[in-house]
Design an enzyme around this catalytic site. Sequence first.
Site, mmCIF file in Angstrom:
data_model
loop_
_atom_site.group_PDB
_atom_site.id
_atom_site.type_symbol
_atom_site.label_atom_id
_atom_site.label_comp_id
_atom_site.label_asym_id
_atom_site.label_seq_id
_atom_site.Cartn_x
_atom_site.Cartn_y
_atom_site.Cartn_z
ATOM 1 N N ASP A 33 0.750 -1.263 -0.009
ATOM 2 C CA ASP A 33 0.068 0.003 0.054
ATOM 3 C C ASP A 33 0.849 1.106 -0.210
ATOM 4 O O ASP A 33 1.986 1.308 0.899
ATOM 5 C CB ASP A 33 -0.747 -0.047 1.328
ATOM 6 C CG ASP A 33 -1.815 -1.093 1.344
ATOM 7 O OD1 ASP A 33 -2.065 -1.833 0.520
ATOM 8 O OD2 ASP A 33 -2.686 -1.089 2.484
ATOM 9 N N ASP A 76 -15.177 -5.190 -0.300
ATOM 10 C CA ASP A 76 -14.607 -4.773 1.163
ATOM 11 C C ASP A 76 -15.865 -4.932 2.085
ATOM 12 O O ASP A 76 -16.690 -4.063 1.740
ATOM 13 C CB ASP A 76 -13.949 -3.628 1.287
ATOM 14 C CG ASP A 76 -12.960 -3.403 0.310
ATOM 15 O OD1 ASP A 76 -12.087 -4.349 -0.001
ATOM 16 O OD2 ASP A 76 -12.506 -2.432 -0.011
#
Length: 245
Positions: free
Chosen positions: A7, A129
């Site tokens: 990330d 998600d």
Amino acid sequence: MIIPAIDLIEGQVVRLYQGDYAQQTTFDLSPLAQLQAYQAQGATWLHIVDLTGAKDPDRRQTRLIGELVENLEANIQVGGGIRSEAQVKELLDLGVKRVVIGSLAVKQPELVQSWLETYGSDAICLALDVNINQAGEKIVAVSGWQSGGGKTLESLVATFAPYGLKHALVTDISRDGTLQGSNTQLYQEIVARYPDIEWQASGGIATLDDVSAVRNSGASGIIIGKALLINNFTVQEAIACWPNA
């Protein structure tokens, strides 16, 4: 398949806890060197999340992603803040193999359906998600998990399956960045219900036993971020747990 992940915020390798930007750990690592190390250990796919872009689409780290793709041989999938077809095309033109679409699939499904048709099933991956509520419903969150979406995972699969949905990445938000193990029950359930979709599992992976458990759930791939960054195990060891990766 083992898919190592990094990330990125402002060009730095970071990890968030349960998607919370206020709970950020920054690693003193070169993104390229880290991904090259994963590649050298046998990773054939790498996953990059542009967290700056996820929070502010006007500040997407496209130049950095282009540099990473240029210097890596592995296949790259990229997500974070993708809001327009121009951005999808830009990433694919840079050499990104698969673009990961999250919030937009909930907010503007017709647009994402058109991308599946235009660019093909292998170029688009949905990122679903989920927050699992007390009733056991899988509610898909949007906007970098900063707000709930209100749609269920099942309703989104029904929306996109007729348009050739083939790849979907599913994260149980309650597990992400926690190193508490993966929600294998979730993956067993969706793999059994939708066997034609290649499901990527994400969130909570801490040990090689977790890797084996996800493999046994029937998922096609596993995204591993934090556990690799803090050296709980290596990519090579993970691949040994998941033959044919």
